[in-house]
Design an enzyme around this catalytic site. Structure first.
Site, mmCIF file in Angstrom:
data_model
loop_
_atom_site.group_PDB
_atom_site.id
_atom_site.type_symbol
_atom_site.label_atom_id
_atom_site.label_comp_id
_atom_site.label_asym_id
_atom_site.label_seq_id
_atom_site.Cartn_x
_atom_site.Cartn_y
_atom_site.Cartn_z
ATOM 1 N N LYS A 84 0.878 -1.177 0.000
ATOM 2 C CA LYS A 84 0.000 0.000 0.000
ATOM 3 C C LYS A 84 0.908 1.218 0.000
ATOM 4 C CE LYS A 84 -1.954 2.994 1.990
ATOM 5 N NZ LYS A 84 -1.807 4.420 1.618
ATOM 6 N N GLY A 137 6.077 4.919 8.916
ATOM 7 C CA GLY A 137 5.264 6.132 8.953
ATOM 8 C C GLY A 137 5.285 6.738 10.347
ATOM 9 N N SER A 138 4.188 7.405 10.675
ATOM 10 C CA SER A 138 4.145 8.154 11.928
ATOM 11 C C SER A 138 3.857 7.242 13.124
ATOM 12 C CB SER A 138 3.047 9.215 11.831
ATOM 13 O OG SER A 138 1.802 8.581 11.642
ATOM 14 N N GLY A 180 1.416 4.082 13.345
ATOM 15 C CA GLY A 180 2.089 2.846 13.757
ATOM 16 C C GLY A 180 1.344 2.159 14.892
ATOM 17 N N GLU A 231 8.691 1.093 11.558
ATOM 18 C CA GLU A 231 9.734 2.121 11.402
ATOM 19 C C GLU A 231 9.028 3.452 11.554
ATOM 20 O OE1 GLU A 231 12.867 1.941 11.107
ATOM 21 O OE2 GLU A 231 13.329 -0.039 10.298
ATOM 22 N N CYS A 272 12.946 10.048 8.357
ATOM 23 C CA CYS A 272 12.682 9.752 9.776
ATOM 24 C C CYS A 272 13.961 9.852 10.596
ATOM 25 C CB CYS A 272 12.012 8.397 9.932
ATOM 26 S SG CYS A 272 12.871 7.109 9.042
ATOM 27 N N GLU A 288 8.524 15.721 16.348
ATOM 28 C CA GLU A 288 9.112 15.532 15.024
ATOM 29 C C GLU A 288 8.477 16.533 14.067
ATOM 30 O OE1 GLU A 288 8.193 11.901 12.838
ATOM 31 O OE2 GLU A 288 10.305 11.770 12.289
HETATM 32 P P1 ADP Z 1 2.358 10.754 7.581
HETATM 33 O O1 ADP Z 1 1.594 11.342 8.732
HETATM 34 O O2 ADP Z 1 3.772 11.066 7.579
HETATM 35 O O3 ADP Z 1 1.675 10.929 6.246
HETATM 36 P P2 ADP Z 1 1.313 8.146 8.040
HETATM 37 O O4 ADP Z 1 1.801 7.293 9.141
HETATM 38 O O5 ADP Z 1 -0.055 8.717 8.153
HETATM 39 O O6 ADP Z 1 2.413 9.222 7.836
HETATM 40 O O7 ADP Z 1 1.389 7.391 6.654
HETATM 41 C C1 ADP Z 1 2.291 6.376 6.347
HETATM 42 C C2 ADP Z 1 1.566 5.301 5.567
HETATM 43 O O8 ADP Z 1 0.537 4.781 6.405
HETATM 44 C C3 ADP Z 1 0.859 5.796 4.313
HETATM 45 O O9 ADP Z 1 0.908 4.783 3.317
HETATM 46 C C4 ADP Z 1 -0.568 5.999 4.791
HETATM 47 O O10 ADP Z 1 -1.523 5.922 3.764
HETATM 48 C C5 ADP Z 1 -0.711 4.843 5.743
HETATM 49 N N1 ADP Z 1 -1.779 5.020 6.753
HETATM 50 C C6 ADP Z 1 -2.267 6.166 7.271
HETATM 51 N N2 ADP Z 1 -3.243 5.917 8.167
HETATM 52 C C7 ADP Z 1 -3.386 4.577 8.218
HETATM 53 C C8 ADP Z 1 -4.228 3.689 8.971
HETATM 54 N N3 ADP Z 1 -5.119 4.131 9.841
HETATM 55 N N4 ADP Z 1 -4.068 2.357 8.791
HETATM 56 C C9 ADP Z 1 -3.146 1.870 7.917
HETATM 57 N N5 ADP Z 1 -2.339 2.657 7.190
HETATM 58 C C10 ADP Z 1 -2.449 3.990 7.324
#
Ligand code: ADP
Length: 479
Positions: free
Chosen positions: A175, A228-229, A233, A250, A284, A381
């Site tokens: 994804k 991601g965030s 996470g 990560e 990151c 961050e």
């Molecule tokens: P950022 O805030 O830096 O955009 P995210 O952690 O939201 O980082 O995004 C990192 C990845 O996680 C992206 O592919 C995003 O689409 C996906 N993502 C965001 N929200 C969810 C969720 N609730 N469940 C699964 N994946 C998600």
């Protein structure tokens, strides 16, 4: 660039629209223009992708390891042959400077080659139980692996986890981030052309709360790798906890760079600037906190501010020093931190907003001095080109400041004193420590965070075991 719209999901070796034909737009952050509409996948598409990956799994798993390695290498060669095309596409979708995109595509090729080489070396051990017994272990693939990928280094992040997952005999459902789905999708067609069996690499573009959440919660996913965030996470880890599935996380960082007075300040200034301004601060492991020995603080800040003024900001395709941030949302977030830093009493240095292009999600490189440890800019961050400077008097204070964070991803140390460098490396609460060069290391160097920066490691030999499960076999050998 030839960019058909809509861009479709990549499932079972072919492009597929999302059920109902829903789409979303992906935007060029350098111009704010829509690049293409993209299939907006949700539960149903994820289901189809996971089912296809499940069907493809036994065939892929049962290929002789050298054969599997050969297939992955063929993908690597195909990508190397089209590296420039992929780098340009990445630059369009992320806004990052072309040379950075080129190095990331090159890194993707190396991930694939590195892990292809490992495919026939994933072996267990035999354990002595005494006469009459044979005990051996086997590392079997987990099955269908889920990969939720961020937007800051899109294709490179795909390669980082796809390489070991495929090498170990798994299939993968990826994804990509909604901001940057283009290279992961085009990579699907490239995999097919290079002879990767259909269903081994599936791509479901869409929003995090739709395609991402559906993938994380899918019962057909046997492991999940997420970058991601911290907030997301947590959500993803909870979804995996419900089904007792392994996760690799990560997450974010607030990584310190510690500078001692004995270091060469010109070299250090270059390293610190690289650590925070590369990719517009959107890594990151960006070195976002500068901790510097008081006696050289002013001299180093002066050099860094001069460097900030010299940074050339522009559209990624012009290959500037620094491109835009990924989105209007991130730009507003970073601007919010700039305002908050000033409101909290820190001193903002560097070029002003008039120095960056008016169109595109640009923010200027910024250095904050007078930063106290309790300020938001020192703790949260920012994910932008914003460096926070704090002074220290001695090693103990340096360590205390460095570790005073909920994160524990990376740390940089700059000193010519070898003993001190290793004392600090041992004392820092971070999973990845770099001495006298920032962003150093290679694919073989395991990368992963401590504390709220994550769980598990990617890169290196051990990353392959994110995608294997151990089986112990004990045999009673009749005498
Ligand atoms: P950022 O805030 O830096 O955009 P995210 O952690 O939201 O980082 O995004 C990192 C990845 O996680 C992206 O592919 C995003 O689409 C996906 N993502 C965001 N929200 C969810 C969720 N609730 N469940 C699964 N994946 C998600």
């Amino acid at each position: 660039m030839d960019l058909p719209s809509p861009q479709l999901a990549w499932i079972d070796g072919q492009p597929l629209p999302a059920p109902g034909g829903a789409t979303f737009a992906t935007v060029d952050p350098s111009t704010e223009e829509v690049l293409a509409e993209v299939a907006r996948c949700g539960e149903e598409a994820v289901d189809t992708a996971v089912a296809g990956a499940r069907r493809a799994f036994p065939g892929w798993r049962d290929l002789a390891p050298p054969e599997r390695a050969g297939r992955i290498r063929a993908v690597a060669r195909a990508l190397a042959g089209r590296a420039e095309e992929f780098a340009r596409l990445e630059t369009l979708d992320t806004g990052k400077p072309l040379s950075l995109a080129r190095s990331e595509v090159d890194g993707t090729v190396r991930y694939l080659d590195y892990y292809a080489g490992l495919a026939d070396k994933i072996h267990g051990e035999s354990i002595p139980l005494g006469p009459g017994y044979l005990n051996y272990t086997v590392h079997e693939p987990v099955g269908v692996t889920g990969h939720i990928v961020p937007w800051n280094a899109p294709l490179n992040m795909v390669g980082r986890s796809l390489g070991p997952a495929l090498a170990a005999g798994n299939t993968a459902v990826v994804k990509p981030a909604e901001q940057t789905p283009l290279t992961a999708l085009r990579f699907g067609a490239l995999c097919r052309e290079a002879g990767l069996p259909d269903g081994v690499y599936q791509v479901v573009p869409g929003f995090g709360t739709e395609a991402g959440a559906a993938l994380a919660a899918h019962p057909g996913i046997d492991s999940l790798t997420f970058t991601g965030s911290v907030a997301t996470g947590r959500a993803v880890a909870r979804a995996c906890a419900d089904r007792i599935r392994p996760v690799v996380l990560e997450l974010g960082g607030k990584s310190p760079q510690l500078v001692f007075a004995d270091a060469d300040l010109d070299t250090v200034a270059a390293e610190v600037a690289k650590g925070i301004f590369t990719n517009t601060g959107q890594f990151c492991d960006a070195g976002s906190r500068l901790l510097v020995e008081e006696s050289v603080r002013e001299a180093l800040v002066e050099r860094l501010v001069a460097r900030a003024h010299a940074v050339d900001c522009g559209p990624g395709g012009d290959d500037p020093d620094m491109g835009p941030l990924i989105s209007a949302e991130q730009r507003d977030r970073v601007r919010g931190f700039l305002a908050r830093g000033e409101a909290e009493g820190a001193r903002r240095l560097g070029p002003g907003p008039e120095s960056v292009p008016g169109r595109g999600y640009f923010v200027p490189p910024t250095v904050f001095t007078g930063v106290r440890p309790d300020m938001a800019i020192a703790r949260e961050e920012i994910f932008g080109p914003v460096l926070c400077v704090q002074g220290f008097r001695d090693e103990a204070e340096a360590i205390a400041l460095a570790n005073d964070t909920s994160y524990g991803l990376a740390a940089g140390i700059h000193t010519r004193d070898l003993d001190r460098a290793h004392r600090l490396a041992a004392a820092l609460e971070a999973g990845y420590v770099m001495i006298n060069e920032y962003f150093t290391g290679g694919i073989g160097s395991p990368f992963g965070g401590w504390k709220e920066s994550g769980i598990g490691h990617e890169r290196g030999l051990e990353a392959v075991h994110n995608y294997t499960r151990l089986k112990n076999v004990v045999v009673r050998v009749a005498r």
